[in-house]
Scaffold this motif. Sequence first.
Motif, mmCIF file in Angstrom:
data_model
loop_
_atom_site.group_PDB
_atom_site.id
_atom_site.type_symbol
_atom_site.label_atom_id
_atom_site.label_comp_id
_atom_site.label_asym_id
_atom_site.label_seq_id
_atom_site.Cartn_x
_atom_site.Cartn_y
_atom_site.Cartn_z
ATOM 1 N N ASP A 83 -7.997 1.145 -7.517
ATOM 2 C CA ASP A 83 -7.963 2.609 -7.584
ATOM 3 C C ASP A 83 -7.233 3.218 -6.397
ATOM 4 O O ASP A 83 -7.242 4.444 -6.229
ATOM 5 C CB ASP A 83 -9.400 3.168 -7.605
ATOM 6 C CG ASP A 83 -10.111 2.905 -8.919
ATOM 7 O OD1 ASP A 83 -9.424 2.756 -9.953
ATOM 8 O OD2 ASP A 83 -11.363 2.830 -8.912
ATOM 9 N N TRP A 84 -6.599 2.379 -5.559
ATOM 10 C CA TRP A 84 -6.108 2.867 -4.275
ATOM 11 C C TRP A 84 -4.604 2.760 -4.127
ATOM 12 O O TRP A 84 -4.085 2.579 -3.035
ATOM 13 C CB TRP A 84 -6.834 2.130 -3.145
ATOM 14 C CG TRP A 84 -8.316 2.240 -3.296
ATOM 15 C CD1 TRP A 84 -9.171 1.276 -3.748
ATOM 16 C CD2 TRP A 84 -9.106 3.404 -3.059
ATOM 17 N NE1 TRP A 84 -10.450 1.751 -3.805
ATOM 18 C CE2 TRP A 84 -10.446 3.060 -3.383
ATOM 19 C CE3 TRP A 84 -8.836 4.687 -2.601
ATOM 20 C CZ2 TRP A 84 -11.497 3.964 -3.263
ATOM 21 C CZ3 TRP A 84 -9.873 5.589 -2.482
ATOM 22 C CH2 TRP A 84 -11.184 5.230 -2.805
ATOM 23 N N GLN A 89 0.843 -1.190 0.000
ATOM 24 C CA GLN A 89 0.000 0.000 0.000
ATOM 25 C C GLN A 89 0.882 1.244 0.000
ATOM 26 O O GLN A 89 1.734 1.410 0.861
ATOM 27 C CB GLN A 89 -0.900 0.022 1.229
ATOM 28 C CG GLN A 89 -1.760 1.268 1.353
ATOM 29 C CD GLN A 89 -2.855 1.318 0.290
ATOM 30 O OE1 GLN A 89 -3.760 0.478 0.302
ATOM 31 N NE2 GLN A 89 -2.759 2.281 -0.625
ATOM 32 N N TYR A 90 0.661 2.113 -1.004
ATOM 33 C CA TYR A 90 1.410 3.358 -1.087
ATOM 34 C C TYR A 90 0.523 4.530 -0.693
ATOM 35 O O TYR A 90 -0.703 4.487 -0.871
ATOM 36 C CB TYR A 90 1.919 3.576 -2.512
ATOM 37 C CG TYR A 90 2.952 2.566 -2.954
ATOM 38 C CD1 TYR A 90 4.263 2.652 -2.499
ATOM 39 C CD2 TYR A 90 2.613 1.530 -3.820
ATOM 40 C CE1 TYR A 90 5.217 1.716 -2.902
ATOM 41 C CE2 TYR A 90 3.548 0.601 -4.224
ATOM 42 C CZ TYR A 90 4.856 0.700 -3.758
ATOM 43 O OH TYR A 90 5.782 -0.221 -4.146
ATOM 44 N N PRO A 91 1.119 5.613 -0.186
ATOM 45 C CA PRO A 91 0.329 6.819 0.060
ATOM 46 C C PRO A 91 -0.274 7.337 -1.237
ATOM 47 O O PRO A 91 0.294 7.134 -2.322
ATOM 48 C CB PRO A 91 1.359 7.809 0.621
ATOM 49 C CG PRO A 91 2.512 6.971 1.076
ATOM 50 C CD PRO A 91 2.524 5.771 0.186
ATOM 51 N N ASP A 97 -12.557 -3.005 -4.025
ATOM 52 C CA ASP A 97 -12.596 -3.766 -5.280
ATOM 53 C C ASP A 97 -12.561 -2.898 -6.533
ATOM 54 O O ASP A 97 -12.395 -3.420 -7.633
ATOM 55 C CB ASP A 97 -13.858 -4.645 -5.314
ATOM 56 C CG ASP A 97 -13.936 -5.591 -4.128
ATOM 57 O OD1 ASP A 97 -12.942 -6.289 -3.870
ATOM 58 O OD2 ASP A 97 -14.973 -5.619 -3.455
ATOM 59 N N SER A 98 -12.754 -1.588 -6.375
ATOM 60 C CA SER A 98 -12.845 -0.743 -7.554
ATOM 61 C C SER A 98 -11.489 -0.615 -8.244
ATOM 62 O O SER A 98 -10.444 -0.646 -7.601
ATOM 63 C CB SER A 98 -13.359 0.651 -7.158
ATOM 64 O OG SER A 98 -12.474 1.259 -6.244
ATOM 65 N N GLY A 99 -11.549 -0.493 -9.538
ATOM 66 C CA GLY A 99 -10.334 -0.330 -10.317
ATOM 67 C C GLY A 99 -9.879 -1.621 -10.962
ATOM 68 O O GLY A 99 -10.329 -2.714 -10.608
ATOM 69 N N PRO A 100 -8.981 -1.542 -11.934
ATOM 70 C CA PRO A 100 -8.511 -2.736 -12.652
ATOM 71 C C PRO A 100 -7.691 -3.651 -11.764
ATOM 72 O O PRO A 100 -6.982 -3.193 -10.856
ATOM 73 C CB PRO A 100 -7.652 -2.143 -13.774
ATOM 74 C CG PRO A 100 -7.204 -0.811 -13.258
ATOM 75 C CD PRO A 100 -8.330 -0.308 -12.410
#
Length: 281
Positions: free
Chosen positions: A217-218, A202-204, A261-264
């Motif tokens: 998307d995160w 997980q990146y900022p 779950d959103s995003g590719p």
Amino acid sequence: MPLLAEQATERALGARCPVDLAGRLATQGDLLIGACQGTMPAHLAALLVALPEQDIHLPRSWREREVRQKVWFKAVAGFGQRPDFIARMGDVWVRSLEGRDADSTFYLVSAPFICSDQSGGRNEESAEPVRLAAGDCREAYVAQRVYQVRGDAAPRDVTDEALPAMPDIAEADRARQVVRHGRITLDHSKLQYGPAMRWFVQYPETAQKGGPRAFSDWNREHLAFVVWTGDRFELREKVSRSQWPCDPVAPGDRACGGFPDSGPDLFVTAAASAPMAASSP
């Protein structure tokens, strides 16, 4: 993923289950959505009480008392003849994993297993000690272990055999992750639907986005899935959507549109998953 059905298994155990939309979308931490509340299934409670005192930093007398309280839990389809269960008791959660052998049940347990003053300088990216309600250890690190129970025998710690270590990361990749302030995390949230977890970075949101292993998307970067096979977990590069379901959404909302779950996600496919080349612990 559709909203939960009638949850007949949980109701048969005397649990109170959500009946409205708000309840079926309600979360309990990041582990349970739309869970039922009631007495913990007996075999999960027995396992938690039977854990050796030297393993878990919560006295057996405290555990005996706490497992009689109401907890949040769900039944999950598994490999065995009876459903698997996942239950949460404060900072402790347990996920049963029926083995291919009908006489053998495995349990993935997340609990305060490492006392902070005995950790030897433990330094994991996402780990922070939790304060304990009882016992001689005041703060401990929560970790995951796998126990096997055969028949009426005492639980046996099979973590080294059944749970692979985090996948190896090349020095150059780790250096890049550190520079971008990446935090390595093991996602347990899909255990409420099936027997799989996911290692990711997980990146900022302020960090540079993109890359061949990016997903969602995160601002996340995929490392590996950890999938139960019936007698052990294995690392997988990709899994099918049936093994990594999307969280439920309200009627009319876009499927797989909820967080996270959103995003590719190129690592969740329509095909069956295959083991990674180096998957042994």
